[in-house]
Scaffold this motif. Structure first.
Motif, mmCIF file in Angstrom:
data_model
loop_
_atom_site.group_PDB
_atom_site.id
_atom_site.type_symbol
_atom_site.label_atom_id
_atom_site.label_comp_id
_atom_site.label_asym_id
_atom_site.label_seq_id
_atom_site.Cartn_x
_atom_site.Cartn_y
_atom_site.Cartn_z
ATOM 1 N N PRO A 176 0.983 -1.241 0.110
ATOM 2 C CA PRO A 176 -0.041 0.095 -0.241
ATOM 3 C C PRO A 176 0.679 1.458 -0.114
ATOM 4 O O PRO A 176 1.799 1.328 0.617
ATOM 5 C CB PRO A 176 -0.879 -0.164 1.187
ATOM 6 C CG PRO A 176 -0.809 -1.559 1.545
ATOM 7 C CD PRO A 176 0.726 -2.001 1.175
ATOM 8 N N GLY A 177 0.518 2.191 -0.646
ATOM 9 C CA GLY A 177 1.158 3.523 -0.920
ATOM 10 C C GLY A 177 2.661 3.481 -1.226
ATOM 11 O O GLY A 177 3.214 4.377 -1.165
ATOM 12 N N SER A 178 2.819 2.488 -2.025
ATOM 13 C CA SER A 178 4.227 2.492 -2.355
ATOM 14 C C SER A 178 4.695 2.681 -3.985
ATOM 15 O O SER A 178 5.870 2.589 -4.375
ATOM 16 C CB SER A 178 4.756 0.821 -2.351
ATOM 17 O OG SER A 178 3.780 0.079 -3.306
ATOM 18 N N VAL A 179 3.533 3.150 -4.531
ATOM 19 C CA VAL A 179 3.631 3.295 -6.013
ATOM 20 C C VAL A 179 3.565 4.812 -6.528
ATOM 21 O O VAL A 179 2.758 5.403 -5.957
ATOM 22 C CB VAL A 179 2.663 2.598 -7.009
ATOM 23 C CG1 VAL A 179 2.932 2.919 -8.529
ATOM 24 C CG2 VAL A 179 2.993 1.063 -6.822
ATOM 25 N N ALA A 180 4.672 5.364 -7.317
ATOM 26 C CA ALA A 180 4.515 6.874 -7.618
ATOM 27 C C ALA A 180 3.597 7.040 -9.135
ATOM 28 O O ALA A 180 3.283 8.077 -9.370
ATOM 29 C CB ALA A 180 5.980 7.223 -8.020
ATOM 30 N N GLY A 181 3.536 6.003 -9.653
ATOM 31 C CA GLY A 181 2.410 6.152 -10.839
ATOM 32 C C GLY A 181 2.094 4.781 -11.349
ATOM 33 O O GLY A 181 2.728 3.880 -11.522
ATOM 34 N N VAL A 182 0.776 4.844 -12.027
ATOM 35 C CA VAL A 182 0.306 3.652 -12.715
ATOM 36 C C VAL A 182 -0.117 3.936 -14.016
ATOM 37 O O VAL A 182 -1.058 5.222 -14.039
ATOM 38 C CB VAL A 182 -1.017 3.068 -11.721
ATOM 39 C CG1 VAL A 182 -1.714 1.950 -12.714
ATOM 40 C CG2 VAL A 182 -0.213 2.547 -10.402
#
Length: 312
Positions: free
Chosen positions: A94-100
């Protein structure tokens, strides 16, 4: 506009630079973990890797074994590929991604390869599975589905007004001569059941779209992946989704709109509202030059949103 080949079939990435710009935001070279949720033939992933910082990471997903094979040719240590659909996005922390980035639909090599069974113009086995190693093919499903089921799928996923006559024709053909096994057989049958069609559109377009979406559970998986993106995106992280038909775009548009407003609980009128979770940013369509160079881009829409701050 970069093109990539797979076993002799070429693919031109739609909204290549716009999609990458949207997911990276205003501060390239970007750091952190990014996700290409639909690797396809890797156009967006390769450009992302050019733009990411040395310490960044790019995780890609795809169900198609051919796409995964292409991805494994990328030697960049920052890159990894998962042979999974993008519903598995929620397995990231959770909350680990800067962009999808999500580039929906079917790729040109899938359409242009008759063996995959996606094309009504090229004869081949009636398959249409994104991952041909798993699940039921369209031919297998049509061999046993009730006419009412067939009509509902063609109507709901293809927005086809001749869904009932098409379903009846499929059932009659099955009873008279056995199950349909090839794309040419299905395209011919549909053409006989469709009385009128928009200029320039093949009579089988909507039926093939509907069966492909249904057999791959594309809309259900999209809804799950969008929900998962809320969990994995860090505050300020970008969600960029490219869709190619109205059913997909409607889901994306409604999802962003739903989460771009505060939510009040009518049962507790004096309670503080739940804060919005996304901020809608842009809606982008391909340029006239891109559409002229690649007609398959004409229906594409890119929607962009940003994850808002998570309250303490």
């Amino acid at each position: 506009m970069p093109s990539f080949s797979s076993a002799g079939f070429r693919h031109t990435t739609v909204l290549l630079h716009e999609g990458v710009d949207a997911v990276l935001g205003d501060a390239p070279p970007a750091d952190g973990t990014f996700v290409d949720a639909t690797f396809g033939r890797g156009g967006h992933s390769r450009l992302l890797l050019e733009r990411l910082a040395p310490g960044a990471r790019l995780v890609a997903f795809d169900k198609d074994p051919e796409a995964v094979a292409q991805a494994r040719e990328i030697a960049d240590p920052r890159f990894s590929i998962r042979h999974q659909g993008f519903t598995h996005l929620g397995e990231l922390p959770p909350g680990s991604v800067a962009g999808v980035l999500m580039d929906l639909g079917v790729s040109s090599p899938q359409i242009d390869n008759p063996a995959r069974g996606f094309s009504f113009r090229l004869d081949g086995p009636l398959d249409m599975r994104m991952d041909p190693t798993r699940g039921q093919s369209v031919a297998d499903w049509l061999a046993t589905a009730e006419p009412q089921q067939i009509a509902e799928v063609i109507r709901d996923y293809g927005e086809e007004r001749f869904a009932v006559p098409i379903a009846k024709a499929i059932a009659a053909r099955r009873q008279e001569r056995g199950a349909i096994s090839t794309t040419a057989e299905l395209a011919e049958l549909v053409a006989g059941a469709v009385k009128t069609r928009e200029p320039g559109q093949n009579p089988a377009t909507r039926t093939f779209q509907a069966l492909r979406i249904f057999i791959n559970a594309e809309l259900e998986e999209l809804q799950q992946a969008l929900s998962a993106s809320l969990s994995v995106l860090a505050p300020g992280g970008r969600l960029a989704v490219i869709s190619f038909h109205s059913l997909e775009d409607r889901i994306v548009k409604q999802f962003i709109a739903e989460h771009s407003k505060e939510v009040y609980d009518r049962r507790a009128p004096f309670a503080a509202p739940k804060p919005m979770r996304l901020r809608a940013l842009e809606r982008i369509k391909p340029s006239a030059d891109e559409v002229a160079a690649n007609p398959r881009a004409r229906s594409a829409i890119l929607r962009v949103a940003e994850r808002t701050e998570v309250p303490a």
